[in-house]
Design an enzyme around this catalytic site. Structure first.
Site, short mmCIF file in Angstrom:
data_model
loop_
_atom_site.label_atom_id
_atom_site.label_comp_id
_atom_site.label_asym_id
_atom_site.label_seq_id
_atom_site.Cartn_x
_atom_site.Cartn_y
_atom_site.Cartn_z
N TYR A 129 4.67 32.11 8.71
CA TYR A 129 4.30 33.34 8.03
C TYR A 129 5.06 34.56 8.55
CZ TYR A 129 0.57 30.72 5.86
OH TYR A 129 -0.13 29.80 5.13
N LYS A 176 0.87 19.54 15.57
CA LYS A 176 1.70 18.44 15.06
C LYS A 176 2.86 18.26 16.05
CE LYS A 176 2.86 15.51 11.72
NZ LYS A 176 2.05 14.35 11.35
N ASP A 233 -4.55 28.16 7.60
CA ASP A 233 -4.71 28.64 6.23
C ASP A 233 -5.24 27.51 5.35
OD1 ASP A 233 -4.54 30.19 4.01
OD2 ASP A 233 -2.36 30.36 3.96
#
Ligand code: NAD
Length: 485
Positions: A129, A176, A233
């Site tokens: 973002y 991850k 999100d």
């Protein structure tokens, strides 16, 4: 309660915004909360006046003065270069933490997950973002994923402090780092470091894919979840949805100086002006606001009256269910019924109980001291816009231009090694990466050598679209290997 009213900036927004804000303000006033409201204009009408970020300069002044913002949803105009107001506010005011409690209200609101009570703590400022994107060739684009140590420290410490203040038992990190070993790996490492400072709180880490699957299947496994911006999100919408209704959840955006509180739903234009919108999301956001500014007593009073309303079956149309609900009410009657219940507590649902002063512990964290590492330049990745051929052919053209204390170590395409010993089946685009290292193991490279290499590649007709310097930190590589390297 403090004697001086706390100034709060409010915005009525668009669509159902004004209706649910009126209901929320009536409840706040009746609760005894000690607040002084300043109203600003945001949203569609401001965008239409040509203000691309949806907010007048005078509105910014109010926010900087009060530092607390209760915001109704706005309608974001489609296309036309308008900027998201939320993204602008978060960035400008440094709102690094997004907090979204996702609770089910079984048996009063229909849900597949009767035991759910999860708080998602999402990093709000960095990750993909940051908005750093490039079109690098005709056919290949790139978005940069930025994860910083201070950004990770702040959000992870927030999650643990939040858990401690709210008597939560566990914090789970979603990452991850089996794939993104450096960026998500940093978040994981910082999580382990900070978790060690909170021995009374259980800490666990899950890979985001299986974590999200378990959240959707068995949300009762989770308590507080802390994660990066993009993962947060996505999972916060899933989590809110599976409680039974997105119309019920509030959220906060917290920074060191300022904070913003809002419902998670949008402006619902199709039901605007009908008086039927559920004001619960904004009401519960205002409860989070009262806790944040140290008015826990009013927060508990409103939240418990709201829980009693839900138990009493006084429901708006979006959660009304025959056989469970007792009365279908509009927005104004919902507020009036809630005000009648101020001072009451739920009997089946767990009553709300809030810490008295959280602001001191939940903001302004000191960052850990980091000992500067021994940083050495050992090579460079050079990205080329180059059409046709395969790894062997490109290596044969590039190698004569390398030399001068440098050596071509590897070529990859979309992260997959194609030279040396590439396989013919690998699909190649027009975006290639040359990995050039100093000759000899961990040999330091002079920056001037890299500039000269780039000059020779340019003269040789190659289109260099990006370079990335390769460093070691205390001898450990600060760069990933190519797939197959
Ligand atoms: P939405 O949340 O407005 O509506 C989704 C569905 O839920 C609709 O059926 C709506 O009627 C219903 N709904 C939403 N809130 C409700 C409530 N309080 N009571 C009863 N029903 C409710 O999402 P959308 O339709 O995708 O977006 C509409 C507009 O809102 C868009 O312009 C979007 O950009 C904007 N939006 C703003 C925010 C914000 O300001 N934070 C957030 C999301 C969407």
């Amino acid at each position: 309660m403090s004697t001086e009213a706390i100034p709060v900036t409010i915005a009525r927004g668009d669509g159902i915004g004004p209706e649910i804000m009126d209901a929320t303000l009536e409840i706040l006033q009746a609760s005894g909360a000690n607040l002084a409201f300043e109203e600003i204009q945001i949203g569609e009408s401001v965008y239409k006046r040509g203000i691309m970020n949806g907010m007048e300069p005078s509105a910014w002044e109010s926010l900087r003065r009060t530092k607390v913002f209760l915001k109704a949803p706005i309608t974001t105009p489609q296309g036309g270069g308008y900027k998201s107001l939320n993204v602008t506010i978060r960035g400008a005011l440094g709102l690094f933490a997004n907090i979204r409690p996702c609770v089910s209200y079984h048996p009063f609101v229909n849900t597949k997950h009767p035991q759910m009570d999860v708080v998602i703590v999402r990093e709000n400022e960095e990750d993909l973002y940051a908005g750093i994107e490039y079109r690098q060739t005709q056919g290949v684009t790139q978005a940069v994923k930025l994860i910083s140590r201070p950004g990770s420290e702040k959000i992870i410490r927030y999650a643990f402090e939040y858990a401690r203040a709210n008597h939560r038992r566990k914090v789970t990190a979603f990452v991850k780092d089996n794939i993104m070993k450096i960026s998500d790996g940093l978040f994981h490492r910082v999580f382990d470091e900070i978790a060690a400072e909170y021995p009374e709180i259980e800490a666990e880490t899950m890979i985001i894919d299986i974590g999200a699957a378990r959240l959707a299947d068995t949300p009762e496994h989770f308590d507080v979840i802390v994660t990066l911006n993009l993962y947060g999100d996505i999972i916060s919408d899933i989590a809110a949805q599976i409680t039974g209704s997105v119309g019920l959840a509030g959220s906060s955006n917290i920074g060191d100086q300022c904070a913003m509180f809002e419902a998670i739903h949008g402006s619902a234009p199709t039901i605007a002006g009908k008086g039927i919108a559920n004001p619960s999301g904004l009401i519960l956001a205002s409860v989070m606001m009262l806790v944040h500014i140290g008015q826990a007593e009013a927060a508990e009073k409103i939240h418990n009256a709201w829980l009693k309303m839900i138990e009493d079956g006084i429901h708006t149309v979006d959660i009304f269910k025959r056989g469970v609900s007792k009365a279908r009410v509009g927005t104004r009657d919902f507020a009036a019924n809630l005000i009648d219940r101020l001072g009451e507590r739920p009997t089946t649902l767990t009553p709300a109980s809030y810490p008295v002063d959280v602001k001191a512990t939940l903001t302004g964290f000191a960052l850990k001291e980091v000992v500067p590492a021994d940083k050495r330049l050992v090579g460079v990745d050079v990205f080329l816009d180059h059409r046709g051929g395969n790894g062997d052919e490109l290596a044969a053209k590039v190698q004569p231009l390398v030399g001068d204390g440098l050596k071509l170590a590897m070529i990859s395409n979309r992260g997959q090694k194609v030279w040396p010993e590439g396989v013919g089946e690998t699909f190649c685009t027009d975006h290639w990466r040359l990995r050039v290292m100093g000759e000899g193991k961990d040999a330091p490279v002079q920056p001037g050598r890299i500039a000269e290499l780039l000059g020779r590649l340019g003269e040789g007709g190659f289109d260099v679209v990006q370079t990335a310097s390769l460093y070691t930190y205390d001898g450990a590589p600060g760069f990933s290997l190519a797939q197959g390297q």
